[in-house]
Design a protein around this motif. Structure first.
Motif, PDB file in Angstrom:
ATOM      1  N   ILE A  71       1.971  -8.524  11.297  1.00 24.70           N
ATOM      2  CA  ILE A  71       2.120  -7.235  11.968  1.00 24.70           C
ATOM      3  C   ILE A  71       1.866  -6.094  10.981  1.00 24.70           C
ATOM      4  O   ILE A  71       1.135  -5.139  11.291  1.00 24.70           O
ATOM      5  CB  ILE A  71       3.513  -7.121  12.612  1.00 24.70           C
ATOM      6  CG1 ILE A  71       3.636  -8.119  13.765  1.00 24.70           C
ATOM      7  CG2 ILE A  71       3.785  -5.702  13.096  1.00 24.70           C
ATOM      8  CD1 ILE A  71       5.056  -8.297  14.292  1.00 24.70           C
ATOM      9  N   PHE A  72       2.433  -6.190   9.789  1.00 24.56           N
ATOM     10  CA  PHE A  72       2.211  -5.133   8.790  1.00 24.56           C
ATOM     11  C   PHE A  72       0.749  -5.061   8.349  1.00 24.56           C
ATOM     12  O   PHE A  72       0.214  -3.970   8.127  1.00 24.56           O
ATOM     13  CB  PHE A  72       3.124  -5.326   7.575  1.00 24.56           C
ATOM     14  CG  PHE A  72       4.535  -4.875   7.814  1.00 24.56           C
ATOM     15  CD1 PHE A  72       4.812  -3.540   8.087  1.00 24.56           C
ATOM     16  CD2 PHE A  72       5.579  -5.769   7.761  1.00 24.56           C
ATOM     17  CE1 PHE A  72       6.112  -3.114   8.305  1.00 24.56           C
ATOM     18  CE2 PHE A  72       6.878  -5.355   7.979  1.00 24.56           C
ATOM     19  CZ  PHE A  72       7.154  -4.022   8.247  1.00 24.56           C
ATOM     20  N   ILE A  73       0.092  -6.204   8.230  1.00 24.69           N
ATOM     21  CA  ILE A  73      -1.331  -6.200   7.873  1.00 24.69           C
ATOM     22  C   ILE A  73      -2.150  -5.574   9.003  1.00 24.69           C
ATOM     23  O   ILE A  73      -3.104  -4.826   8.754  1.00 24.69           O
ATOM     24  CB  ILE A  73      -1.817  -7.619   7.512  1.00 24.69           C
ATOM     25  CG1 ILE A  73      -1.195  -8.044   6.174  1.00 24.69           C
ATOM     26  CG2 ILE A  73      -3.338  -7.685   7.443  1.00 24.69           C
ATOM     27  CD1 ILE A  73      -1.427  -9.481   5.798  1.00 24.69           C
ATOM     28  N   ALA A  74      -1.763  -5.835  10.250  1.00 26.22           N
ATOM     29  CA  ALA A  74      -2.446  -5.208  11.386  1.00 26.22           C
ATOM     30  C   ALA A  74      -2.260  -3.693  11.352  1.00 26.22           C
ATOM     31  O   ALA A  74      -3.199  -2.939  11.629  1.00 26.22           O
ATOM     32  CB  ALA A  74      -1.932  -5.788  12.705  1.00 26.22           C
ATOM     33  N   PHE A  75      -1.040  -3.232  10.991  1.00 25.84           N
ATOM     34  CA  PHE A  75      -0.821  -1.791  10.850  1.00 25.84           C
ATOM     35  C   PHE A  75      -1.729  -1.209   9.768  1.00 25.84           C
ATOM     36  O   PHE A  75      -2.299  -0.130   9.944  1.00 25.84           O
ATOM     37  CB  PHE A  75       0.640  -1.489  10.508  1.00 25.84           C
ATOM     38  CG  PHE A  75       1.605  -1.629  11.650  1.00 25.84           C
ATOM     39  CD1 PHE A  75       1.207  -1.530  12.973  1.00 25.84           C
ATOM     40  CD2 PHE A  75       2.944  -1.865  11.402  1.00 25.84           C
ATOM     41  CE1 PHE A  75       2.095  -1.659  14.014  1.00 25.84           C
ATOM     42  CE2 PHE A  75       3.856  -1.998  12.433  1.00 25.84           C
ATOM     43  CZ  PHE A  75       3.434  -1.889  13.746  1.00 25.84           C
ATOM     44  N   SER A 107       1.950  -0.395   4.165  1.00 24.55           N
ATOM     45  CA  SER A 107       1.982  -1.532   5.091  1.00 24.55           C
ATOM     46  C   SER A 107       1.680  -2.842   4.367  1.00 24.55           C
ATOM     47  O   SER A 107       2.305  -3.869   4.650  1.00 24.55           O
ATOM     48  CB  SER A 107       0.981  -1.330   6.232  1.00 24.55           C
ATOM     49  OG  SER A 107       1.392  -0.262   7.055  1.00 24.55           O
ATOM     50  N   LEU A 108       0.731  -2.810   3.450  1.00 22.86           N
ATOM     51  CA  LEU A 108       0.422  -4.023   2.685  1.00 22.86           C
ATOM     52  C   LEU A 108       1.597  -4.427   1.797  1.00 22.86           C
ATOM     53  O   LEU A 108       1.923  -5.619   1.679  1.00 22.86           O
ATOM     54  CB  LEU A 108      -0.840  -3.810   1.846  1.00 22.86           C
ATOM     55  CG  LEU A 108      -2.147  -3.694   2.624  1.00 22.86           C
ATOM     56  CD1 LEU A 108      -3.311  -3.384   1.686  1.00 22.86           C
ATOM     57  CD2 LEU A 108      -2.428  -4.961   3.416  1.00 22.86           C
ATOM     58  N   ILE A 109       2.249  -3.456   1.185  1.00 17.47           N
ATOM     59  CA  ILE A 109       3.422  -3.765   0.358  1.00 17.47           C
ATOM     60  C   ILE A 109       4.543  -4.339   1.219  1.00 17.47           C
ATOM     61  O   ILE A 109       5.182  -5.331   0.847  1.00 17.47           O
ATOM     62  CB  ILE A 109       3.874  -2.512  -0.427  1.00 17.47           C
ATOM     63  CG1 ILE A 109       2.816  -2.156  -1.474  1.00 17.47           C
ATOM     64  CG2 ILE A 109       5.241  -2.736  -1.079  1.00 17.47           C
ATOM     65  CD1 ILE A 109       3.013  -0.795  -2.115  1.00 17.47           C
ATOM     66  N   LEU A 140      -0.654 -15.515  -1.821  1.00 12.98           N
ATOM     67  CA  LEU A 140      -1.080 -14.564  -0.793  1.00 12.98           C
ATOM     68  C   LEU A 140      -0.154 -13.351  -0.750  1.00 12.98           C
ATOM     69  O   LEU A 140      -0.619 -12.210  -0.697  1.00 12.98           O
ATOM     70  CB  LEU A 140      -1.127 -15.245   0.573  1.00 12.98           C
ATOM     71  CG  LEU A 140      -1.656 -14.398   1.720  1.00 12.98           C
ATOM     72  CD1 LEU A 140      -3.073 -13.938   1.438  1.00 12.98           C
ATOM     73  CD2 LEU A 140      -1.607 -15.186   3.013  1.00 12.98           C
ATOM     74  N   ALA A 141       1.157 -13.580  -0.806  1.00 10.85           N
ATOM     75  CA  ALA A 141       2.105 -12.464  -0.787  1.00 10.85           C
ATOM     76  C   ALA A 141       1.922 -11.578  -2.015  1.00 10.85           C
ATOM     77  O   ALA A 141       1.912 -10.348  -1.905  1.00 10.85           O
ATOM     78  CB  ALA A 141       3.540 -12.977  -0.708  1.00 10.85           C
ATOM     79  N   LEU A 142       1.761 -12.193  -3.168  1.00 10.90           N
ATOM     80  CA  LEU A 142       1.538 -11.407  -4.384  1.00 10.90           C
ATOM     81  C   LEU A 142       0.235 -10.621  -4.306  1.00 10.90           C
ATOM     82  O   LEU A 142       0.176  -9.447  -4.678  1.00 10.90           O
ATOM     83  CB  LEU A 142       1.534 -12.313  -5.606  1.00 10.90           C
ATOM     84  CG  LEU A 142       2.903 -12.848  -6.039  1.00 10.90           C
ATOM     85  CD1 LEU A 142       2.746 -13.889  -7.140  1.00 10.90           C
ATOM     86  CD2 LEU A 142       3.789 -11.718  -6.504  1.00 10.90           C
ATOM     87  N   GLY A 143      -0.811 -11.267  -3.817  1.00  4.68           N
ATOM     88  CA  GLY A 143      -2.109 -10.599  -3.706  1.00  4.68           C
ATOM     89  C   GLY A 143      -2.074  -9.420  -2.756  1.00  4.68           C
ATOM     90  O   GLY A 143      -2.607  -8.346  -3.066  1.00  4.68           O
ATOM     91  N   VAL A 144      -1.441  -9.591  -1.609  1.00  2.00           N
ATOM     92  CA  VAL A 144      -1.357  -8.504  -0.633  1.00  2.00           C
ATOM     93  C   VAL A 144      -0.527  -7.352  -1.199  1.00  2.00           C
ATOM     94  O   VAL A 144      -0.890  -6.178  -1.067  1.00  2.00           O
ATOM     95  CB  VAL A 144      -0.771  -9.024   0.707  1.00  2.00           C
ATOM     96  CG1 VAL A 144      -0.395  -7.881   1.629  1.00  2.00           C
ATOM     97  CG2 VAL A 144      -1.771  -9.935   1.400  1.00  2.00           C
ATOM     98  N   GLY A 145       0.587  -7.676  -1.850  1.00  2.00           N
ATOM     99  CA  GLY A 145       1.412  -6.637  -2.454  1.00  2.00           C
ATOM    100  C   GLY A 145       0.677  -5.885  -3.547  1.00  2.00           C
ATOM    101  O   GLY A 145       0.745  -4.652  -3.629  1.00  2.00           O
TER     102      GLY A 145
END
Length: 172
Positions: A71-75, A107-109, A140-145
């Motif tokens: 959901i946050f990535i969609a935002f 949102s990514l964080i 993946l979580a680290l990369g997105v953050g």
């Protein structure tokens, strides 16, 4: 006026409007994914509980919790779609676009924090395990953050560019 096209290595033009459309398509795909994740939780509970309301609400909450990063990535993608849409109309270095970049970065964080901390902590708490794993830092979580933090850095550069543009506009 700023051109709405940029050339890539193949010489083909990639327009901001195309990027905006692709981002909106990705938002739609992620929305379908969220509905699948939530539906999977609720559907499984429906057959197990015999349609009792409380277990279904719990399953609905767990489904949305598990879908939180998506959901946050969609935002974030919705913010970037709006950003590219405005850039396609010639509004590039504006305070509104700066705010949109920062919202996308936030949102990514939040997607990373939800994935790595909130989901494991809440699910561990709900299962009442004595040895809960409250952190689950995946690549993946680290990369997105980290992408979120990098976008915040880019937004700072963007803010300086807006100030420079405003100074230049005063001379013209």
């Amino acid at each position: 006026m700023v051109s709405d096209n940029r050339s890539n290595d193949n010489g083909k033009a990639v327009s901001y409007d195309t990027l905006s459309i692709l981002a909106w398509v990705a938002v739609g795909i992620l929305a379908v994914n969220v509905s699948y994740l939530v539906g999977e939780e609720v559907g499984g509970e429906y057959f197990e509980s015999g349609a009792d309301v409380l277990p279904l609400l719990s399953a609905f909450t767990i489904g949305f919790l598990k879908a939180g990063p998506t959901i946050f990535i969609a935002f974030a993608l919705a913010d970037f779609a709006s950003f590219f849409g405005r850039c396609g109309k010639g509004d590039v270095f504006t305070a509104r676009n700066l705010k949109t970049l920062r919202q996308g970065a936030d949102s990514l964080i939040w997607a990373a924090v939800t994935s790595a901390i909130i989901i494991p902590a809440v699910l561990g708490w709900m299962d009442d395990e004595t040895s809960r794993n409250i952190f689950s830092f995946t690549d993946l979580a680290l990369g997105v953050g980290l992408m979120g933090f990098a976008l915040h850095g880019l937004a700072s550069v963007f803010e300086d560019a807006i100030a420079l543009k405003d100074d230049n506009d005063q001379f013209v």
